[in-house]
Scaffold this motif. Sequence first.
Motif, mmCIF file in Angstrom:
data_model
loop_
_atom_site.group_PDB
_atom_site.id
_atom_site.type_symbol
_atom_site.label_atom_id
_atom_site.label_comp_id
_atom_site.label_asym_id
_atom_site.label_seq_id
_atom_site.Cartn_x
_atom_site.Cartn_y
_atom_site.Cartn_z
ATOM 1 N N ASP A 35 0.846 -1.195 0.000
ATOM 2 C CA ASP A 35 0.000 0.000 0.000
ATOM 3 C C ASP A 35 0.880 1.243 0.000
ATOM 4 O O ASP A 35 2.066 1.171 -0.338
ATOM 5 N N THR A 36 0.322 2.385 0.398
ATOM 6 C CA THR A 36 1.073 3.645 0.322
ATOM 7 C C THR A 36 2.218 3.731 1.325
ATOM 8 O O THR A 36 3.032 4.650 1.236
ATOM 9 N N THR A 37 2.305 2.786 2.262
ATOM 10 C CA THR A 37 3.475 2.770 3.149
ATOM 11 C C THR A 37 4.730 2.388 2.374
ATOM 12 O O THR A 37 5.844 2.675 2.811
ATOM 13 N N THR A 38 4.562 1.750 1.230
ATOM 14 C CA THR A 38 5.705 1.421 0.362
ATOM 15 C C THR A 38 6.148 2.646 -0.426
ATOM 16 O O THR A 38 7.330 2.829 -0.708
ATOM 17 N N GLY A 39 5.188 3.494 -0.784
ATOM 18 C CA GLY A 39 5.493 4.686 -1.569
ATOM 19 C C GLY A 39 4.324 5.047 -2.460
ATOM 20 O O GLY A 39 3.340 4.305 -2.572
ATOM 21 N N ARG A 40 4.412 6.208 -3.100
ATOM 22 C CA ARG A 40 3.358 6.686 -3.987
ATOM 23 C C ARG A 40 3.300 5.831 -5.247
ATOM 24 O O ARG A 40 4.321 5.404 -5.779
ATOM 25 N N LYS A 41 2.087 5.625 -5.747
ATOM 26 C CA LYS A 41 1.922 4.747 -6.894
ATOM 27 C C LYS A 41 2.378 5.395 -8.201
ATOM 28 O O LYS A 41 2.526 4.701 -9.207
ATOM 29 N N HIS A 42 2.608 6.705 -8.174
ATOM 30 C CA HIS A 42 3.096 7.394 -9.369
ATOM 31 C C HIS A 42 4.624 7.474 -9.369
ATOM 32 O O HIS A 42 5.200 8.123 -10.247
ATOM 33 N N ASP A 43 5.256 6.830 -8.398
ATOM 34 C CA ASP A 43 6.705 6.915 -8.190
ATOM 35 C C ASP A 43 7.389 5.626 -8.622
ATOM 36 O O ASP A 43 7.065 4.545 -8.126
ATOM 37 N N ALA A 44 8.339 5.698 -9.538
ATOM 38 C CA ALA A 44 9.028 4.497 -10.010
ATOM 39 C C ALA A 44 9.736 3.764 -8.874
ATOM 40 O O ALA A 44 9.833 2.531 -8.879
ATOM 41 N N MET A 45 10.232 4.518 -7.896
ATOM 42 C CA MET A 45 10.942 3.902 -6.789
ATOM 43 C C MET A 45 10.047 2.920 -6.032
ATOM 44 O O MET A 45 10.547 1.908 -5.507
ATOM 45 N N SER A 46 8.764 3.188 -5.952
ATOM 46 C CA SER A 46 7.845 2.281 -5.254
ATOM 47 C C SER A 46 7.854 0.896 -5.897
ATOM 48 O O SER A 46 7.852 -0.129 -5.206
ATOM 49 N N TYR A 47 7.874 0.856 -7.212
ATOM 50 C CA TYR A 47 7.843 -0.415 -7.935
ATOM 51 C C TYR A 47 9.188 -1.140 -7.824
ATOM 52 O O TYR A 47 9.231 -2.377 -7.789
#
Length: 277
Positions: free
Chosen positions: A190-202
């Motif tokens: 979820d958003t605790t991993t990072g923003r969904k528009h952010d490549a770093m999250s993936y």
Amino acid sequence: MADQPTENPLPSFTGERPDTDLMDGVEAVLLDIEGTTTSISFVKDQLFPYARRQMGDHLQKTWSSPATQAVVMALRDQVKEDIINGVSVLPEGDDESLHEAVLATLLGFMDCDRKVTPLKTLQGHIWKKGYKDGHLKGHVYDDVVTALESWDEAGLEKFIYSSGSIEAQKLLFRHSLFGDLLHYFQGHFDTTTGRKHDAMSYKKISKAIGYMPSMVLFVTDVEAEARAAREAGMKVVLSVRDGTAPLSDEDKLNYPVIYSFDSLCIETAGKQLKRNC
């Protein structure tokens, strides 16, 4: 409820490598929820209004609980970091005034469709009781269940990445119209991993699940999310369902587009699924 738009009755493949099997080289599938596995109308017309109706009463009854106090602390950090849309920093003071400020802030976040962790966490707490009491049943498209079965048989691992809290994700799939589907998934983000528009999250998700990005297929209805996942090195597919935002001509050229998960089945199961109503 129709599972695919009436104006496009058949799956569509557009964008890069249109003649290539979309599942080639895929070892893990990462799924968005709203507009992808689940109808937007269920989220917008059932889940969100239910959380809004119950929020004041829930805060009142659980105010002193560790779970709610953790939400209050996280909310303080959030508004200090990002004061927008007329939302002010939570005041100091007695429990009654703070309670009112917390409720007003959370409702303000809902009005602005803020996808922030404190709000999503509290919504998850509220939905938990709704599912438990039988007031809510998680909508999942039947073609998604068929695809999950086919991926399971093929040995692919399945994960969820949604702006909704991990708790809310699990509740939706555990209490779905098809019964408990939670066993199909190996993990949730979820958003605790990072923003969904952010490549770093993936990139973080890829590392967490133990697969190279090129071995992961991400399915979403949001182009900005698809762009971020592709930047991280993942394969991407855009999902079109009833109510999803229209795709531009450029989007259709840049990404494979599907109208049903039947397009992603490795071996389509010809079963008639029964709803657990």
